[in-house]
Design a protein around this motif. Structure first.
Motif, short mmCIF file in Angstrom:
data_model
loop_
_atom_site.label_atom_id
_atom_site.label_comp_id
_atom_site.label_asym_id
_atom_site.label_seq_id
_atom_site.Cartn_x
_atom_site.Cartn_y
_atom_site.Cartn_z
N ARG A 184 0.84 -1.19 0.00
CA ARG A 184 0.00 0.00 0.00
C ARG A 184 0.88 1.24 0.00
N PHE A 185 0.42 2.28 -0.70
CA PHE A 185 1.11 3.56 -0.67
C PHE A 185 0.62 4.36 0.53
N THR A 187 0.60 8.39 2.46
CA THR A 187 0.73 9.80 2.16
C THR A 187 0.72 10.60 3.46
N PRO A 191 0.77 15.72 0.29
CA PRO A 191 0.72 14.56 -0.62
C PRO A 191 1.46 14.75 -1.94
N THR A 214 5.24 13.30 -7.67
CA THR A 214 4.49 12.08 -7.35
C THR A 214 3.26 12.45 -6.55
N PRO A 216 -0.39 10.62 -4.84
CA PRO A 216 -1.17 9.40 -4.59
C PRO A 216 -2.59 9.53 -5.12
N SER A 218 -4.72 6.66 -4.72
CA SER A 218 -5.43 5.83 -3.75
C SER A 218 -4.38 5.06 -2.96
N GLY A 219 -4.82 4.14 -2.12
CA GLY A 219 -3.87 3.33 -1.37
C GLY A 219 -3.12 2.35 -2.25
N LEU A 222 -0.65 5.34 -7.62
CA LEU A 222 -0.10 6.69 -7.54
C LEU A 222 0.29 7.17 -8.94
N GLN A 224 2.83 9.50 -11.25
CA GLN A 224 4.15 10.13 -11.29
C GLN A 224 4.29 10.94 -12.57
#
Length: 262
Positions: A184-185, A187, A191, A214, A216, A218-219, A222, A224
């Motif tokens: 999971r990402f 933040t 963000p 970069t 995000p 969602s979880g 992401l 870039q």
């Protein structure tokens, strides 16, 4: 929170700051117009584009790309860290003008109560666009206003600044990274991550070819943004040999790639 052990709770219970973009008017009422403007012009049209990209639907239109670029740009300058920087920088500039006047007064032996300040896009005297006269009384009045309303400078500046940043973001190369497995990402309250391709990029601007943004979605997804370094030279050569003509805005392809653990 000075607790002996970590605990779970919803972000809004701890990290939510209510009515951050509202301000008190001279008659004592609260003005929510900026909050309303952000919601109607930026967030409402931008959030569906975020949801679309997060769901893997990357074939978005040029208008949708512009809409999301505005949201990312505004998010990068609306947060407390950036606004505090703008406000403190403005105050330091005003104090430096007073210091310069005092220094000139000591050097000349007579009171100096005004300065001629150049306005230029960069610190290059060849690019000076105009000169502005700053009087001591006006500077003192501006400092007094800042004491009464510390967030005024950034509040009146960040929306317009975001428009300029969005113009740069739209033209960058967009890639959506998708988390694999249980990854999971994460933040924070900042963000929008602005980084550089090398280690010495902290002070570089968004137009620098080595800058990476970069954001995000969602979880598990992401976005870039990178400058099209491999196109820079080709575009330069082509523009020299091809007559200028109006072109319809293109819809650049957005790549979708799996993200590794790093």
């Amino acid at each position: 929170r000075k607790k002996s052990a970590p605990f779970l709770t919803a972000p809004e219970n701890l990290a939510n700051r209510h009515d951050y973009y509202s301000f008190k008017t001279p008659d004592g009422t609260i003005d929510y117009s900026l909050e309303t403007q952000i919601g109607s012009e930026i967030e409402s049209p931008g959030i569906p584009v975020i949801q679309k990209l997060a769901a893997g639907k990357v074939n978005i239109s040029h208008a949708e790309r512009t809409t999301l670029a505005k949201l990312i740009a505004l998010q990068s300058v609306r947060v407390p860290f950036e606004r505090n920087f703008m406000d403190s920088n403005h105050r330091e500039n005003l104090l430096s003008y007073l210091s310069d006047m005092d220094e000139e007064s000591r050097r000349l032996g007579v009171p100096v109560n005004a300065l001629e300040v150049s306005v230029a896009p960069r610190d290059d005297p060849r690019l000076i666009q105009k000169w502005v006269t700053l009087r001591r009384a006006d500077v003192l009045e501006m400092l007094k206003e800042l004491e009464e309303d510390p967030g005024r400078t950034s509040r009146e500046t960040f929306f317009g600044l975001a428009d300029h940043l969005a113009e740069i973001l739209v033209g960058m190369e967009w890639t959506v990274y998708c988390a694999s497995g249980k990854s999971r990402f994460i933040t924070s309250d900042r963000p929008v991550i602005v980084d550089s391709a090398d280690e010495d990029g902290l002070s570089r601007g968004l137009k620098d070819m080595r800058t990476t943004v970069t954001f995000p979605l969602s979880g598990t997804a992401l976005l870039q943004l990178k400058h099209r370094n491999w196109l820079v030279e080709a575009v330069r050569k082509r523009s020299c040999n091809e007559p200028a003509r109006r072109r319809k805005p293109a819809n650049p392809v957005i790549a979708v790639l799996p993200a590794d653990d790093a």
